[in-house]
Scaffold this motif. Structure first.
Motif, PDB file in Angstrom:
ATOM      1  N   UNK A   1      46.477  70.501  -6.160  1.00 55.05           N
ATOM      2  CA  UNK A   1      46.237  69.317  -5.350  1.00 55.05           C
ATOM      3  C   UNK A   1      46.902  68.106  -5.983  1.00 55.05           C
ATOM      4  N   UNK A   2      46.776  67.995  -7.310  1.00 48.62           N
ATOM      5  CA  UNK A   2      47.415  66.861  -7.992  1.00 48.62           C
ATOM      6  C   UNK A   2      48.927  66.906  -7.790  1.00 48.62           C
ATOM      7  N   UNK A   3      49.489  68.130  -7.849  1.00 46.29           N
ATOM      8  CA  UNK A   3      50.937  68.271  -7.639  1.00 46.29           C
ATOM      9  C   UNK A   3      51.317  67.847  -6.214  1.00 46.29           C
ATOM     10  N   UNK A   4      50.499  68.216  -5.250  1.00 50.15           N
ATOM     11  CA  UNK A   4      50.761  67.826  -3.860  1.00 50.15           C
ATOM     12  C   UNK A   4      50.716  66.304  -3.723  1.00 50.15           C
ATOM     13  N   UNK A   5      49.728  65.677  -4.364  1.00 51.04           N
ATOM     14  CA  UNK A   5      49.653  64.210  -4.329  1.00 51.04           C
ATOM     15  C   UNK A   5      50.877  63.589  -4.972  1.00 51.04           C
ATOM     16  N   UNK A   6      51.298  64.143  -6.094  1.00 54.52           N
ATOM     17  CA  UNK A   6      52.479  63.623  -6.782  1.00 54.52           C
ATOM     18  C   UNK A   6      53.717  63.731  -5.895  1.00 54.52           C
ATOM     19  N   UNK A   7      53.874  64.857  -5.211  1.00 52.07           N
ATOM     20  CA  UNK A   7      55.015  65.030  -4.308  1.00 52.07           C
ATOM     21  C   UNK A   7      54.981  64.004  -3.170  1.00 52.07           C
ATOM     22  N   UNK A   8      53.795  63.805  -2.613  1.00 55.70           N
ATOM     23  CA  UNK A   8      53.693  62.833  -1.519  1.00 55.70           C
ATOM     24  C   UNK A   8      53.917  61.408  -2.019  1.00 55.70           C
ATOM     25  N   UNK A   9      53.431  61.116  -3.213  1.00 56.71           N
ATOM     26  CA  UNK A   9      53.655  59.767  -3.761  1.00 56.71           C
ATOM     27  C   UNK A   9      55.127  59.537  -4.088  1.00 56.71           C
ATOM     28  N   UNK A  10      55.815  60.555  -4.539  1.00 60.14           N
ATOM     29  CA  UNK A  10      57.272  60.429  -4.761  1.00 60.14           C
ATOM     30  C   UNK A  10      57.981  60.157  -3.437  1.00 60.14           C
ATOM     31  N   UNK A  11      57.561  60.857  -2.393  1.00 59.71           N
ATOM     32  CA  UNK A  11      58.117  60.617  -1.070  1.00 59.71           C
ATOM     33  C   UNK A  11      57.870  59.168  -0.654  1.00 59.71           C
ATOM     34  N   UNK A  12      56.655  58.683  -0.866  1.00 63.78           N
ATOM     35  CA  UNK A  12      56.318  57.295  -0.535  1.00 63.78           C
ATOM     36  C   UNK A  12      57.210  56.328  -1.303  1.00 63.78           C
ATOM     37  N   UNK A  13      57.410  56.599  -2.580  1.00 65.02           N
ATOM     38  CA  UNK A  13      58.263  55.727  -3.401  1.00 65.02           C
ATOM     39  C   UNK A  13      59.692  55.716  -2.877  1.00 65.02           C
ATOM     40  N   UNK A  14      60.207  56.875  -2.497  1.00 67.14           N
ATOM     41  CA  UNK A  14      61.565  56.955  -1.953  1.00 67.14           C
ATOM     42  C   UNK A  14      61.665  56.181  -0.648  1.00 67.14           C
ATOM     43  N   UNK A  15      60.677  56.349   0.215  1.00 69.39           N
ATOM     44  CA  UNK A  15      60.686  55.616   1.487  1.00 69.39           C
ATOM     45  C   UNK A  15      60.591  54.111   1.257  1.00 69.39           C
ATOM     46  N   UNK A  16      59.840  53.713   0.251  1.00 71.21           N
ATOM     47  CA  UNK A  16      59.735  52.291  -0.063  1.00 71.21           C
ATOM     48  C   UNK A  16      61.077  51.748  -0.569  1.00 71.21           C
ATOM     49  N   UNK A  17      61.777  52.522  -1.378  1.00 67.55           N
ATOM     50  CA  UNK A  17      63.111  52.120  -1.841  1.00 67.55           C
ATOM     51  C   UNK A  17      64.053  51.943  -0.656  1.00 67.55           C
ATOM     52  N   UNK A  18      64.001  52.886   0.276  1.00 71.02           N
ATOM     53  CA  UNK A  18      64.843  52.794   1.474  1.00 71.02           C
ATOM     54  C   UNK A  18      64.471  51.559   2.282  1.00 71.02           C
ATOM     55  N   UNK A  19      63.174  51.336   2.492  1.00 77.74           N
ATOM     56  CA  UNK A  19      62.712  50.183   3.271  1.00 77.74           C
ATOM     57  C   UNK A  19      63.161  48.874   2.629  1.00 77.74           C
ATOM     58  N   UNK A  20      63.040  48.798   1.304  1.00 79.48           N
ATOM     59  CA  UNK A  20      63.419  47.573   0.598  1.00 79.48           C
ATOM     60  C   UNK A  20      64.919  47.311   0.658  1.00 79.48           C
ATOM     61  N   UNK A  21      65.718  48.376   0.770  1.00 82.31           N
ATOM     62  CA  UNK A  21      67.174  48.238   0.762  1.00 82.31           C
ATOM     63  C   UNK A  21      67.767  47.966   2.141  1.00 82.31           C
ATOM     64  N   UNK A  22      67.003  48.191   3.176  1.00 78.30           N
ATOM     65  CA  UNK A  22      67.539  48.005   4.537  1.00 78.30           C
ATOM     66  C   UNK A  22      68.113  46.612   4.726  1.00 78.30           C
ATOM     67  N   UNK A  23      69.236  46.474   5.361  1.00 80.44           N
ATOM     68  CA  UNK A  23      70.014  47.499   6.062  1.00 80.44           C
ATOM     69  C   UNK A  23      71.056  48.203   5.177  1.00 80.44           C
TER      70      UNK A  23
END
Length: 141
Positions: free
Chosen positions: A1-23
């Protein structure tokens, strides 16, 4: 479960990087993220629903069982998977060089998605993990 949370949090971090860099985004990062997001969530949700939630429900008192927390979490899984499809579609378009008509709208969509995932993880860490005997003392874990 912790690994699943870590994977989802990494995804969130990546999406946040993309959002911050737009456009001005890294198109390859958008393509990699788009190709992984739906399957990642589907696999994690399947694990949670078949392994974690039954263990959680088995440890609830009868009064707590009436709160229907897992029913709500299952509905959130469906919503997250649908939303992930929309996010993936937008990221694929961006990754393939299609013009971004409204960077603000894409930012809003990405933030809405990853904020929801983070809230879901927080609930599981506070309520589900302790009930199934998993210690989560490190908030970054």
């Amino acid at each position: 479960m912790k690994r699943a949370h870590l994977q989802k949090l990494r995804l969130c971090d990546t999406l946040e990087i993309i959002a911050d860099a737009l456009p001005n985004v890294d198109r390859l990062r958008c393509l990699r993220t788009a190709s992984a997001i739906v399957q990642l969530l589907r696999d994690i949700h399947r694990f949670e629903e078949t392994v974690i939630f039954p263990a959680y429900e088995a440890n609830l008192t009868s009064a707590e069982a009436n709160l229907a927390s897992t029913a709500r979490l299952r509905v959130e899984h469906i919503e997250d998977q649908c939303f992930a499809g929309e996010v993936a579609e937008s990221l694929l378009a961006i990754g393939h060089g299609e013009p971004i008509e409204s960077a603000e709208a894409v930012r809003f969509m990405l933030r809405g998605f990853f904020d929801g995932l983070r809230r879901h993880i927080a609930f599981e860490r506070e309520h589900v993990l302790p009930r199934i005997g998993v210690s989560d003392t490190d908030p970054a874990a």
